[in-house]
Design a protein around this motif. Structure first.
Motif, PDB file in Angstrom:
ATOM      1  N   TYR A 206      72.350 -37.083  75.503  1.00 18.81           N
ATOM      2  CA  TYR A 206      72.477 -37.472  74.100  1.00 18.81           C
ATOM      3  C   TYR A 206      71.377 -38.452  73.700  1.00 18.81           C
ATOM      4  N   PHE A 207      70.594 -38.067  72.698  1.00 15.91           N
ATOM      5  CA  PHE A 207      69.476 -38.868  72.191  1.00 15.91           C
ATOM      6  C   PHE A 207      69.772 -39.362  70.775  1.00 15.91           C
ATOM      7  N   VAL A 208      69.333 -40.584  70.489  1.00 14.09           N
ATOM      8  CA  VAL A 208      69.311 -41.122  69.120  1.00 14.09           C
ATOM      9  C   VAL A 208      68.078 -42.016  69.021  1.00 14.09           C
ATOM     10  N   HIS A 209      66.986 -41.489  68.455  1.00 12.90           N
ATOM     11  CA  HIS A 209      65.773 -42.312  68.365  1.00 12.90           C
ATOM     12  C   HIS A 209      64.786 -41.699  67.379  1.00 12.90           C
ATOM     13  N   SER A 210      63.941 -42.557  66.847  1.00 13.66           N
ATOM     14  CA  SER A 210      62.887 -42.145  65.929  1.00 13.66           C
ATOM     15  C   SER A 210      61.498 -42.402  66.497  1.00 13.66           C
ATOM     16  N   TYR A 211      61.448 -43.055  67.658  1.00  8.75           N
ATOM     17  CA  TYR A 211      60.184 -43.414  68.290  1.00  8.75           C
ATOM     18  C   TYR A 211      60.228 -43.008  69.755  1.00  8.75           C
ATOM     19  N   ALA A 212      59.064 -42.812  70.343  1.00 11.58           N
ATOM     20  CA  ALA A 212      59.000 -42.392  71.741  1.00 11.58           C
ATOM     21  C   ALA A 212      57.587 -42.586  72.276  1.00 11.58           C
ATOM     22  N   VAL A 213      57.460 -42.420  73.583  1.00 12.03           N
ATOM     23  CA  VAL A 213      56.158 -42.432  74.250  1.00 12.03           C
ATOM     24  C   VAL A 213      55.729 -40.985  74.471  1.00 12.03           C
TER      25      VAL A 213
END
Length: 216
Positions: free
Chosen positions: A149-156
């Protein structure tokens, strides 16, 4: 082989920017002796330290520094003592975060920048698969089609750390894709981290936390 998690003390570091209760419950179900605290000595002396994180990169870093969490993470890793970051708790392990055009310094345990996701739909919210490398301890016992389960707007989006010493184990980097591929998890000596939320990922997340605790 079943991993033993008996008597492993895990501290969920409470610096004001994480779902500490969800993490506590998930770790307890996985067999750890869990405590939520920001006490310096307790965090330093635990078998494992879990650093959660939600919200903005810069705000999380400010809260972590106010609680001396930056120093705790650095000193634990210098002594080879396990640390695990989750969501923004993973992102702040990188050198910098860029949000709304503003660059903020991270812990710089790994080089690289946390930048906006490059996808038609943002945030990336929901279940997704990952591509774990061969020999991963973090994903041991999990099927290739396991979902997290993912919840994010930014990443590498780019992994730049290179290991030039043949005696050193190269980091194991797991990827996922939302628009463009991004780093979903890292295993690097005593420092492990996930972009997704294992505590919200059902049986797959429980197995992953059991795997981590079993290495402590």
């Amino acid at each position: 082989m079943e991993l033993s998690t008996a008597s492993k003390k895990v501290v969920v570091f409470d610096y004001g920017f994480g779902n500490v209760r969800s993490a506590e419950r998930a770790l307890a179900r996985a067999g750890a002796d869990v405590e939520i605290t920001r006490d310096f000595d307790t965090a330093m002396n635990a078998d494992g330290l879990l650093v959660p994180g939600v919200g903005a990169f810069a705000a999380c870093m400010k809260g972590l520094r106010a609680a001396r969490g930056d120093w705790i993470v650095d000193r634990r890793l210098a002594g080879g003592r396990p640390v695990m970051g989750i969501c923004v708790g993973m992102q702040i392990l990188f050198a910098r975060g860029i949000e709304h055009g503003v660059e903020s310094e991270g812990l710089d345990e790994w080089p690289g920048s946390v930048e906006p996701l490059q996808a038609d739909i943002v945030p990336h919210m929901g279940w997704n698969t990952v591509d774990a490398p061969a020999g991963s301890e973090l994903f041991a016992g999990l099927d290739a089609d396991a979902r997290f389960y993912f919840v994010h707007s930014y990443a590498v989006h780019d992994w730049t750390l290179q290991t030039h010493n043949a005696a050193m184990r190269a980091p194991k980097v797991t990827w996922s894709t939302h628009g463009k591929p991004f780093v979903a998890a890292v295993e690097n000596g005593a420092l492990w981290a996930t972009q997704f939320h294992p505590e919200k990922s059902g049986d797959a997340g429980a197995q992953l936390l059991t795997n981590w605790i079993g290495t402590l």
